[in-house]
Design a protein around this motif. Structure first.
Motif, PDB file in Angstrom:
ATOM      1  N   LEU A  27       0.814  -1.217   0.000  1.00  0.00           N
ATOM      2  CA  LEU A  27       0.000   0.000   0.000  1.00  0.00           C
ATOM      3  C   LEU A  27       0.848   1.268   0.000  1.00  0.00           C
ATOM      4  CD1 LEU A  27      -2.795  -1.134   2.453  1.00  0.00           C
ATOM      5  CD2 LEU A  27      -3.038  -0.708  -0.006  1.00  0.00           C
ATOM      6  N   GLY A  28       2.139   1.132   0.233  1.00  0.00           N
ATOM      7  CA  GLY A  28       3.036   2.274   0.102  1.00  0.00           C
ATOM      8  C   GLY A  28       3.584   2.393  -1.306  1.00  0.00           C
ATOM      9  N   ALA A  29       4.012   1.263  -1.865  1.00  0.00           N
ATOM     10  CA  ALA A  29       4.622   1.278  -3.200  1.00  0.00           C
ATOM     11  C   ALA A  29       3.595   1.559  -4.296  1.00  0.00           C
ATOM     12  CB  ALA A  29       5.333  -0.049  -3.474  1.00  0.00           C
ATOM     13  N   ALA A  30       2.414   0.961  -4.191  1.00  0.00           N
ATOM     14  CA  ALA A  30       1.420   1.109  -5.262  1.00  0.00           C
ATOM     15  C   ALA A  30       0.999   2.559  -5.483  1.00  0.00           C
ATOM     16  CB  ALA A  30       0.211   0.216  -4.998  1.00  0.00           C
ATOM     17  N   PRO A  31       0.612   3.306  -4.443  1.00  0.00           N
ATOM     18  CA  PRO A  31       0.236   4.697  -4.710  1.00  0.00           C
ATOM     19  C   PRO A  31       1.418   5.540  -5.166  1.00  0.00           C
ATOM     20  CG  PRO A  31      -0.083   4.197  -2.377  1.00  0.00           C
ATOM     21  CD  PRO A  31       0.331   2.936  -3.057  1.00  0.00           C
ATOM     22  N   PHE A  32       2.607   5.247  -4.627  1.00  0.00           N
ATOM     23  CA  PHE A  32       3.766   6.004  -5.070  1.00  0.00           C
ATOM     24  C   PHE A  32       3.998   5.789  -6.564  1.00  0.00           C
ATOM     25  CE2 PHE A  32       8.159   6.761  -6.098  1.00  0.00           C
ATOM     26  CZ  PHE A  32       8.362   8.013  -5.540  1.00  0.00           C
ATOM     27  N   LEU A  33       3.972   4.534  -6.998  1.00  0.00           N
ATOM     28  CA  LEU A  33       4.221   4.234  -8.417  1.00  0.00           C
ATOM     29  C   LEU A  33       3.097   4.729  -9.314  1.00  0.00           C
ATOM     30  CD1 LEU A  33       5.787   0.691  -8.018  1.00  0.00           C
ATOM     31  CD2 LEU A  33       6.970   2.845  -8.535  1.00  0.00           C
ATOM     32  N   ALA A  34       1.848   4.590  -8.854  1.00  0.00           N
ATOM     33  CA  ALA A  34       0.721   5.109  -9.646  1.00  0.00           C
ATOM     34  C   ALA A  34       0.802   6.629  -9.740  1.00  0.00           C
ATOM     35  CB  ALA A  34      -0.609   4.678  -9.025  1.00  0.00           C
ATOM     36  N   GLY A  35       1.192   7.275  -8.646  1.00  0.00           N
ATOM     37  CA  GLY A  35       1.349   8.732  -8.675  1.00  0.00           C
ATOM     38  C   GLY A  35       2.453   9.160  -9.621  1.00  0.00           C
TER      39      GLY A  35
ATOM     40  N   TYR B 183       2.649  11.148 -14.497  1.00  0.00           N
ATOM     41  CA  TYR B 183       3.499  11.996 -15.325  1.00  0.00           C
ATOM     42  C   TYR B 183       3.918  11.316 -16.629  1.00  0.00           C
ATOM     43  CZ  TYR B 183       3.786  14.940 -11.230  1.00  0.00           C
ATOM     44  OH  TYR B 183       3.462  15.747 -10.176  1.00  0.00           O
ATOM     45  N   PHE B 184       3.763   9.997 -16.710  1.00  0.00           N
ATOM     46  CA  PHE B 184       4.258   9.254 -17.872  1.00  0.00           C
ATOM     47  C   PHE B 184       3.178   8.484 -18.630  1.00  0.00           C
ATOM     48  CE2 PHE B 184       7.693   9.560 -14.738  1.00  0.00           C
ATOM     49  CZ  PHE B 184       8.603  10.297 -15.474  1.00  0.00           C
ATOM     50  N   ASN B 185       2.062   8.168 -17.959  1.00  0.00           N
ATOM     51  CA  ASN B 185       0.950   7.430 -18.566  1.00  0.00           C
ATOM     52  C   ASN B 185       1.391   6.116 -19.204  1.00  0.00           C
ATOM     53  OD1 ASN B 185      -1.323   9.182 -17.973  1.00  0.00           O
ATOM     54  ND2 ASN B 185      -0.364  10.629 -19.372  1.00  0.00           N
ATOM     55  N   LEU B 186       2.261   5.395 -18.515  1.00  0.00           N
ATOM     56  CA  LEU B 186       2.665   4.077 -18.996  1.00  0.00           C
ATOM     57  C   LEU B 186       1.661   2.996 -18.585  1.00  0.00           C
ATOM     58  CD1 LEU B 186       6.487   4.278 -18.202  1.00  0.00           C
ATOM     59  CD2 LEU B 186       5.365   4.592 -20.422  1.00  0.00           C
TER      60      LEU B 186
END
Length: 132
Positions: free
Chosen positions: A16-24, A28-31
């Protein structure tokens, strides 16, 4: 706190820490997705900036929440993430689209709430208090 609860806490904290960080960051990149598609048309009418700029701001908030969960503010970050995820789900439900994502986000909100509660229990045990 026993090992199984400790392992569960770490799994929730990292996920739950990594997922929002990576989605956030991906805002900026829309990958991973074209994030603007998830914006409710009603929101698009009231925001004073472009959808891309709005999603960049959303991404920044998500990265901060992810970092909070991964650092010493786990409990606060988890509660914020839970509320944030409920808000996303409500956005999607009012659109009548991406209902599968809305259901997933509600379950993730429940997981975030669980992480916050487990963090409180861990803090109570660490402080010598009886968790209840």
């Amino acid at each position: 706190m026993n090992d199984k609860l400790n392992t569960s806490w770490w799994a929730l904290r990292i996920g739950l820490g990594a997922a929002p960080f990576l989605a956030g960051l991906d805002k900026y990149f829309n990958l991973l997705a074209r994030w603007e598609l998830y914006l409710n048309p009603l929101v698009l009418r009231v925001i004073p900036v472009s959808p891309a700029t709005f999603m960049h701001a959303i991404g920044l908030v998500e990265m901060l929440v992810g970092l909070a969960i991964l650092t010493r503010w786990t409990r606060l970050g988890a509660y914020v993430a839970g509320l944030w995820l409920v808000g996303i789900a409500l956005n999607l439900l009012t659109m009548g689209a991406y209902l599968d994502v809305a259901v997933r986000d509600l379950l993730l909100a429940l997981a975030a709430y669980t992480l916050a509660q487990l963090t409180e229990a861990r803090q109570a045990v660490a402080g010598g208090q009886i968790a209840g």
